[in-house]
Design a protein around this motif. Structure first.
Motif, PDB file in Angstrom:
ATOM      1  N   SER A   1       0.823  -1.212   0.000  1.00  0.00           N
ATOM      2  CA  SER A   1       0.000   0.000   0.000  1.00  0.00           C
ATOM      3  C   SER A   1       0.857   1.262   0.000  1.00  0.00           C
ATOM      4  CB  SER A   1      -0.974  -0.011   1.180  1.00  0.00           C
ATOM      5  OG  SER A   1      -0.290  -0.179   2.396  1.00  0.00           O
ATOM      6  N   TYR A   2       1.948   1.228  -0.804  1.00  0.00           N
ATOM      7  CA  TYR A   2       2.721   2.412  -1.144  1.00  0.00           C
ATOM      8  C   TYR A   2       3.514   2.992   0.024  1.00  0.00           C
ATOM      9  CZ  TYR A   2       0.103   2.196  -5.519  1.00  0.00           C
ATOM     10  OH  TYR A   2      -0.423   1.766  -6.713  1.00  0.00           O
ATOM     11  N   GLY A   3       3.931   2.134   0.953  1.00  0.00           N
ATOM     12  CA  GLY A   3       4.735   2.561   2.084  1.00  0.00           C
ATOM     13  C   GLY A   3       6.123   1.949   2.042  1.00  0.00           C
ATOM     14  N   TYR A   4       7.175   2.795   2.242  1.00  0.00           N
ATOM     15  CA  TYR A   4       8.571   2.350   2.132  1.00  0.00           C
ATOM     16  C   TYR A   4       9.413   3.023   3.213  1.00  0.00           C
ATOM     17  CZ  TYR A   4       6.328   1.715  -2.352  1.00  0.00           C
ATOM     18  OH  TYR A   4       5.412   1.393  -3.318  1.00  0.00           O
ATOM     19  N   LEU A   5      10.454   2.309   3.636  1.00  0.00           N
ATOM     20  CA  LEU A   5      11.349   2.878   4.649  1.00  0.00           C
ATOM     21  C   LEU A   5      12.743   2.284   4.543  1.00  0.00           C
ATOM     22  CD1 LEU A   5      11.662   4.657   7.225  1.00  0.00           C
ATOM     23  CD2 LEU A   5      11.199   2.592   8.565  1.00  0.00           C
ATOM     24  N   ALA A   6      13.735   3.169   4.585  1.00  0.00           N
ATOM     25  CA  ALA A   6      15.134   2.762   4.767  1.00  0.00           C
ATOM     26  C   ALA A   6      15.631   3.509   6.001  1.00  0.00           C
ATOM     27  CB  ALA A   6      15.965   3.118   3.537  1.00  0.00           C
ATOM     28  N   GLY A   7      16.702   2.998   6.611  1.00  0.00           N
ATOM     29  CA  GLY A   7      17.216   3.626   7.829  1.00  0.00           C
ATOM     30  C   GLY A   7      16.361   3.264   9.023  1.00  0.00           C
ATOM     31  N   ASP A   8      16.892   3.530  10.231  1.00  0.00           N
ATOM     32  CA  ASP A   8      16.129   3.156  11.433  1.00  0.00           C
ATOM     33  C   ASP A   8      15.811   4.338  12.346  1.00  0.00           C
ATOM     34  OD1 ASP A   8      18.565   3.726  12.546  1.00  0.00           O
ATOM     35  OD2 ASP A   8      18.873   1.753  13.465  1.00  0.00           O
ATOM     36  N   PHE A   9      16.057   5.565  11.869  1.00  0.00           N
ATOM     37  CA  PHE A   9      15.755   6.733  12.707  1.00  0.00           C
ATOM     38  C   PHE A   9      14.274   7.106  12.652  1.00  0.00           C
ATOM     39  CE2 PHE A   9      17.428   8.058   8.614  1.00  0.00           C
ATOM     40  CZ  PHE A   9      16.483   8.979   8.160  1.00  0.00           C
ATOM     41  N   VAL A  10      13.565   6.604  11.633  1.00  0.00           N
ATOM     42  CA  VAL A  10      12.106   6.695  11.561  1.00  0.00           C
ATOM     43  C   VAL A  10      11.579   5.283  11.715  1.00  0.00           C
ATOM     44  CG1 VAL A  10      10.138   7.184  10.023  1.00  0.00           C
ATOM     45  CG2 VAL A  10      12.062   8.770  10.119  1.00  0.00           C
ATOM     46  N   ARG A  11      10.424   5.140  12.364  1.00  0.00           N
ATOM     47  CA  ARG A  11       9.879   3.798  12.586  1.00  0.00           C
ATOM     48  C   ARG A  11       8.509   3.618  11.926  1.00  0.00           C
ATOM     49  NH1 ARG A  11      12.971   1.778  16.995  1.00  0.00           N
ATOM     50  NH2 ARG A  11      15.075   2.470  16.488  1.00  0.00           N
ATOM     51  N   ASP A  12       8.286   4.363  10.863  1.00  0.00           N
ATOM     52  CA  ASP A  12       7.048   4.246  10.099  1.00  0.00           C
ATOM     53  C   ASP A  12       7.394   4.519   8.640  1.00  0.00           C
ATOM     54  OD1 ASP A  12       4.379   3.861   9.560  1.00  0.00           O
ATOM     55  OD2 ASP A  12       3.639   5.506  10.788  1.00  0.00           O
ATOM     56  N   LYS A  13       6.485   4.201   7.748  1.00  0.00           N
ATOM     57  CA  LYS A  13       6.749   4.460   6.325  1.00  0.00           C
ATOM     58  C   LYS A  13       7.002   5.950   6.127  1.00  0.00           C
ATOM     59  CE  LYS A  13       1.756   3.993   5.572  1.00  0.00           C
ATOM     60  NZ  LYS A  13       1.427   3.372   6.858  1.00  0.00           N
ATOM     61  N   ASP A  14       7.891   6.249   5.189  1.00  0.00           N
ATOM     62  CA  ASP A  14       8.349   7.643   5.058  1.00  0.00           C
ATOM     63  C   ASP A  14       8.490   7.999   3.579  1.00  0.00           C
ATOM     64  OD1 ASP A  14       9.762  10.039   4.981  1.00  0.00           O
ATOM     65  OD2 ASP A  14      10.856   9.596   6.818  1.00  0.00           O
TER      66      ASP A  14
END
Length: 566
Positions: free
Chosen positions: A405-418
């Motif tokens: 559903s169009y959610g992506y994340l790299a890195g661990d400083f955010v903990r939600d799709k960005d």
């Protein structure tokens, strides 16, 4: 309490806002009164989400107030004797700022320090801020990509991730103890500032976040030397992404970026779209019109709270196509893993995380590079939970996570799709292929030719109100107990009922069926909207073959569902 009693209580309460009372009085349709008062707006694992308006089953200052008082009570019990602070962000929706300030006043009245953003911000920035400012929790007022009538109240834990099932259940128990609006504490906004309980935050936090985002650039030399050559069209869809996305890309050197003027400014009425969802090609009509003269390398748009991103590319015939969430996930997974491998940065601890309803094609890609794939339940909060787990154990390292559903994340400083991070990586990826004389479409076809033609689709069936809930329950009951061993002559080889708690995952009202021809489908109720969601996946020998298989498979299942709910 019956809906009529609840209705009368709202009308007669001295604590109910006079404008909301007037709204209630003007309702003449009994069914409308019932829908607004037959239950309380449910606080689920993602918090509150609903249509704005007067009533216990609507988003308004009182339902927000009740949730905030319950959350305050929970935090005061959980962190007895500790300094407690929370951060609050909000998007461009109607009443978002009003609800955010109401929540801030209630937290402050309970002795909880609040960090409130000075203007709208993306949801992922709230996630970052919680850990950056050492908060115990956070709230973002948004209804993501829902229609303009909706708003919501998402709660985050001290790890920066959305609250998961156990925490939600505890918070709900505190909210349910509040039987009367009179027990909700509230403080004057200016008094809260004067007492040092309410801090207005902005540029200092922004700088820290943007610095972290830019650090995720993989091919730094490529970006430094060629970012100016990439032609980009971006639409924020009247949401909170406009400034953050443009700022990050500008600071990295992407000078050739054009913004859709008609959709640039924040507007909770979303006047240019019926539904501010970057999953829908229609929201890109203005961007596509600009593309006729600008001829961009990439077009993308973010939803109102800038956690989801949709991408449009040109195919081999020159026609613009909207990538599915799975296709963008495939491209990003391959680009990140391939680039890290080529640069000698890939570790044997690196892990990619996806949801159980997202494409299985990434499994083949990751197998080639020796990278582990972990699956979680639907919802990015479960990916956030894994990041926390990896950081605490040190056994694994989070590389990338995505959901269909169009959610992506790299890195661990955010903990939600960005979508800010995703926009940056999509630009870098497009630039990489452009320098090789390829488009993103060429890259996608190359992956299909190598790993097989996977096709996926989501069908959402809207079933509103009490009657709709009953129909959803009926469909799930059928698939859970009466479906049999085959569908249209193809054997079901695996049935997973996640409500029983399987595969080391939390219990969830989700059913997944895998068939002998490697196709699968998943049925579940939406956690945030009055909808039933059915996910489909097939593989084929070519794009056309996969398309035909998908249509046939989808129609078979939809026919079964329609027979049940008619």
């Amino acid at each position: 309490m019956g809906y009529r009693q609840n209705y009368e209580q709202w009308l007669n309460s001295e604590f109910i806002d006079s404008e909301l009372k007037e709204e209630i009085k003007n309702i003449k349709d009994e069914k409308e009164i019932e829908d607004r008062f037959y239950k309380n707006l449910e606080f689920g694992t993602g918090g509150l989400r609903g249509i704005m308006g007067a009533g216990s089953n609507r988003m308004n200052i009182h339902t927000v107030g009740k949730a905030t008082q319950g959350l305050s009570d929970y935090l005061l019990d959980k962190y007895k004797g500790e300094r407690i602070s929370v951060s609050i962000a909000y998007d461009s929706r109607n009443n978002s700022e009003k609800f955010a300030k109401e929540a801030a006043r209630i937290f402050c009245a309970n002795g909880i320090t609040v960090n409130l953003f000075d203007s709208l911000r993306p949801t992922p920035m709230l996630s970052f801020t919680i850990r950056h400012l050492n908060c115990k929790a956070g709230v973002v007022v948004t209804a993501s990509h829902n229609p303009k009538e909706y708003n919501g109240y998402k709660v985050y834990g001290e790890d920066g991730g959305q609250i998961t099932d156990n925490s939600a259940e505890k918070i709900i128990s505190y909210i349910n103890k509040i039987k009367d609006f009179s027990v909700i504490k509230i403080m004057d906004y200016n008094e809260a500032i004067e007492k040092g309980l309410l801090n207005i935050i902005g540029e200092d936090v922004d700088k820290a976040y943007f610095s972290n985002v830019k650090s995720l650039t993989i091919r730094k030399e490529l970006v430094e030397e060629h970012a100016k050559d990439l032609k980009i069209i971006y639409t924020p869809l009247h949401g909170s992404g406009n400034i953050p996305v443009r700022r990050v890309l500008r600071e990295l050197g992407y000078e050739n970026l054009s913004v859709v003027k008609e959709q640039e400014l924040p507007d909770g009425n979303f006047p240019t779209v019926s539904y501010p969802n970057p999953e829908e090609k229609e929201v890109f009509n203005y961007a596509l019109n600009m593309a006729k003269s600008l001829k961009p390398d990439i077009i993308f748009g973010t939803d109102p709270d800038c956690d989801r991103i949709g991408v449009v590319i040109k195919d081999s015939t020159g026609e613009y196509k909207t990538l599915t969430g799975n296709q963008t996930g495939i491209l990003l997974t391959n680009y990140i893993v391939k680039s890290m491998k080529e640069m000698g940065k890939l570790s044997d601890k690196d892990v990619v995380v996806k949801t159980i309803v997202s494409t299985d094609m990434v499994r083949k890609i990751l197998n080639e590079y020796g990278v582990e794939l972990i699956e979680v339940l639907t919802g990015f909060k479960y990916i956030g939970e894994k990041i926390k787990e990896f950081n605490e154990s040190g056994n694994k390292s989070f590389l990338f996570g995505f959901e269909e559903s169009y959610g992506y994340l790299a890195g661990d400083f955010v903990r939600d799709k960005d979508a800010v991070i995703a926009a940056m990586l999509i630009c870098e990826m497009t630039l990489y292929y452009k320098n090789k004389g390829m488009s993103l479409y060429d890259a996608l076809v190359e992956l299909y030719e190598k790993y097989g033609y996977y096709k996926e689709e989501l069908v959402s069936i809207k079933l509103e109100g009490k009657e709709g809930r009953e129909k959803i329950a009926k469909v799930l009951d059928f698939f859970r107990n009466n479906i049999g061993d085959e569908i249209n002559g193809v054997n079901i080889i695996d049935k997973k009922d996640y409500i029983t708690g399987i595969d080391n995952l939390p219990k969830s009202n989700v059913l997944k069926f895998t068939l002998e021809d490697n196709s699968w489908f998943v049925v579940r109720p939406s956690g945030t909207e009055p909808k039933m969601k059915i996910y489909f996946s097939v593989t084929g020998e070519s794009s056309n073959d996969a398309e035909m298989r998908l249509e046939k498979f989808k129609n078979n299942i939809i026919n079964i569902v329609e027979d049940i709910i008619k």
